[in-house]
Design an enzyme around this catalytic site. Sequence first.
Site, PDB file in Angstrom:
ATOM      1  NE  ARG A 140      65.587 -27.357  -5.630  1.00  0.00           N
ATOM      2  CZ  ARG A 140      66.320 -27.918  -4.672  1.00  0.00           C
ATOM      3  NH1 ARG A 140      66.805 -27.192  -3.662  1.00  0.00           N
ATOM      4  NH2 ARG A 140      66.621 -29.181  -4.708  1.00  0.00           N
ATOM      5  CB  SER A 182      61.696 -29.092 -11.246  1.00  0.00           C
ATOM      6  OG  SER A 182      62.552 -30.189 -11.093  1.00  0.00           O
ATOM      7  CD  GLU A 252      62.456 -25.983  -8.652  1.00  0.00           C
ATOM      8  OE1 GLU A 252      61.800 -26.819  -8.017  1.00  0.00           O
ATOM      9  OE2 GLU A 252      63.653 -26.128  -8.949  1.00  0.00           O
TER      10      GLU A 252
HETATM   11  C1  LIG Z   1      68.278 -29.155 -17.519  1.00  0.00           C
HETATM   12  C2  LIG Z   1      68.099 -28.395 -16.237  1.00  0.00           C
HETATM   13  C3  LIG Z   1      68.249 -29.058 -15.037  1.00  0.00           C
HETATM   14  C4  LIG Z   1      68.062 -28.376 -13.832  1.00  0.00           C
HETATM   15  N1  LIG Z   1      68.208 -29.064 -12.666  1.00  0.00           N
HETATM   16  C5  LIG Z   1      68.046 -28.419 -11.483  1.00  0.00           C
HETATM   17  C6  LIG Z   1      68.221 -29.102 -10.245  1.00  0.00           C
HETATM   18  O1  LIG Z   1      68.524 -30.289 -10.201  1.00  0.00           O
HETATM   19  N2  LIG Z   1      68.057 -28.394  -9.107  1.00  0.00           N
HETATM   20  C7  LIG Z   1      67.717 -27.075  -9.100  1.00  0.00           C
HETATM   21  O2  LIG Z   1      67.601 -26.482  -8.019  1.00  0.00           O
HETATM   22  N3  LIG Z   1      67.553 -26.387 -10.257  1.00  0.00           N
HETATM   23  C8  LIG Z   1      67.710 -27.024 -11.451  1.00  0.00           C
HETATM   24  N4  LIG Z   1      67.532 -26.345 -12.615  1.00  0.00           N
HETATM   25  C9  LIG Z   1      67.157 -24.920 -12.581  1.00  0.00           C
HETATM   26  C10 LIG Z   1      68.367 -23.950 -12.628  1.00  0.00           C
HETATM   27  O3  LIG Z   1      69.552 -24.652 -12.924  1.00  0.00           O
HETATM   28  C11 LIG Z   1      68.536 -23.239 -11.298  1.00  0.00           C
HETATM   29  O4  LIG Z   1      67.346 -22.590 -10.877  1.00  0.00           O
HETATM   30  C12 LIG Z   1      69.651 -22.174 -11.330  1.00  0.00           C
HETATM   31  O5  LIG Z   1      69.788 -21.648 -10.064  1.00  0.00           O
HETATM   32  C13 LIG Z   1      69.360 -21.066 -12.311  1.00  0.00           C
HETATM   33  O6  LIG Z   1      70.473 -20.182 -12.384  1.00  0.00           O
HETATM   34  P1  LIG Z   1      70.531 -19.035 -13.490  1.00  0.00           P
HETATM   35  O7  LIG Z   1      71.809 -18.298 -13.369  1.00  0.00           O
HETATM   36  O8  LIG Z   1      70.233 -19.618 -14.810  1.00  0.00           O
HETATM   37  O9  LIG Z   1      69.354 -18.078 -12.984  1.00  0.00           O
HETATM   38  P2  LIG Z   1      68.119 -17.452 -13.785  1.00  0.00           P
HETATM   39  O10 LIG Z   1      67.262 -18.553 -14.305  1.00  0.00           O
HETATM   40  O11 LIG Z   1      68.580 -16.452 -14.767  1.00  0.00           O
HETATM   41  O12 LIG Z   1      67.358 -16.724 -12.595  1.00  0.00           O
HETATM   42  C14 LIG Z   1      66.758 -17.485 -11.558  1.00  0.00           C
HETATM   43  C15 LIG Z   1      66.373 -16.566 -10.394  1.00  0.00           C
HETATM   44  O13 LIG Z   1      67.541 -16.078  -9.766  1.00  0.00           O
HETATM   45  C16 LIG Z   1      67.513 -14.656  -9.706  1.00  0.00           C
HETATM   46  N5  LIG Z   1      68.890 -14.179  -9.862  1.00  0.00           N
HETATM   47  C17 LIG Z   1      69.764 -14.489 -10.867  1.00  0.00           C
HETATM   48  N6  LIG Z   1      70.947 -13.883 -10.653  1.00  0.00           N
HETATM   49  C18 LIG Z   1      70.821 -13.195  -9.488  1.00  0.00           C
HETATM   50  C19 LIG Z   1      71.708 -12.355  -8.744  1.00  0.00           C
HETATM   51  N7  LIG Z   1      72.966 -12.099  -9.115  1.00  0.00           N
HETATM   52  N8  LIG Z   1      71.230 -11.789  -7.597  1.00  0.00           N
HETATM   53  C20 LIG Z   1      69.958 -12.049  -7.164  1.00  0.00           C
HETATM   54  N9  LIG Z   1      69.091 -12.813  -7.841  1.00  0.00           N
HETATM   55  C21 LIG Z   1      69.514 -13.388  -8.985  1.00  0.00           C
HETATM   56  C22 LIG Z   1      66.592 -14.227 -10.859  1.00  0.00           C
HETATM   57  O14 LIG Z   1      65.992 -12.969 -10.610  1.00  0.00           O
HETATM   58  C23 LIG Z   1      65.555 -15.341 -10.803  1.00  0.00           C
HETATM   59  O15 LIG Z   1      64.646 -15.064  -9.761  1.00  0.00           O
HETATM   60  C24 LIG Z   1      67.724 -27.005 -13.837  1.00  0.00           C
HETATM   61  C25 LIG Z   1      67.596 -26.317 -15.068  1.00  0.00           C
HETATM   62  C26 LIG Z   1      67.781 -26.999 -16.259  1.00  0.00           C
HETATM   63  C27 LIG Z   1      67.636 -26.253 -17.554  1.00  0.00           C
END
Ligand SMILES: Cc1cc2nc3c(=O)[nH]c(=O)nc-3n(C[C@H](O)[C@H](O)[C@H](O)COP(=O)(O)OP(=O)(O)OC[C@H]3O[C@@H](n4cnc5c(N)ncnc54)[C@H](O)[C@@H]3O)c2cc1C
Length: 256
Positions: A140, A182, A252
Amino acid sequence: MFKIINFQKYTSIHIGGEHKVQVIHEIGDFSNFRIIGRGNNLLISNTPPALAILGEEFDYIEEQNGLLIVGAATSSGKLLTYCKKNNIAHFELLAKLPGNMGGLVKMNAGLKQWEIFNYLHSIKTEKGIFKRKDISYSYRHTKIDGIIYEVVFHIEKGYDKEQQKLFNKMRDNQPNLPSAGSCFKNPEGKSAGYLIENVGLKGYTIGDMSFSSEHANFLVNLGSGTFEDAMKLITLAKEKVKEKFGVTLELEIEVL
Ligand SMILES: Cc1cc2nc3c(=O)[nH]c(=O)nc-3n(C[C@H](O)[C@H](O)[C@H](O)COP(=O)(O)OP(=O)(O)OC[C@H]3O[C@@H](n4cnc5c(N)ncnc54)[C@H](O)[C@@H]3O)c2cc1C
């Protein structure tokens, strides 16, 4: 170009106010902004930094020479559908893993040992193209500077429906209420959920925020939860777990 985003609606945890966000339409220097994806891992404070999102120019999937080339604004759901349709292996874990490819790669998102980095070939940022072997990453966590605009994966044939079912089953205990996934990373060899439960905080509620009674490591919004209440619970869990187990919990979820 700027856009006003209501983060209470935009983020999966349904917290945050309205803020002006830069929309990026071409690769450039946006070092004054914090890039975000779909807001599935974010807790937005009342005073976030200047934020940016990628425009739809970065939402695409192409195949070239055995490689899958994906724009960083492409959603996990869209890539999953593409892989199912084209019988491509190793993306089954994207089911119920919400986010854009930029966010997923930046977070090295995944489930246990199945991580998005496993089949990554390279990424493109404003500084150039970086092969997986040249990127520092762990559970992560990645050390990626700047904005990810494109991600490239190896293609292997064979979408595995059984594997997808297994992943779905592994998520059975995840609550359906709004959350950001998480709350804390699992400390090495331990489960954050177990630690939170064992300091008596499973189901513990402040205002409309709660450590879920289904899975203690999910900080859930029961309706009109606030940033302040979320932070109070986070601080409480850190203090109690440190006191009882001597373990420092690391977030996280990202607080912006
Ligand atoms: C119901 C639920 C279940 C989930 N289950 C899991 C799981 O099983 N495993 C897991 O790992 N995560 C899980 N997550 C968390 C989430 O899905 C992940 O962290 C995912 O990667 C977030 O992507 P996002 O586009 O929403 O990023 P954001 O939440 O918008 O951003 C997350 C991070 O990524 C960075 N970022 C975003 N876009 C870019 C880019 N283009 N370039 C550089 N940095 C960038 C942001 O600055 C920030 O630091 C879950 C979330 C929810 C709501």
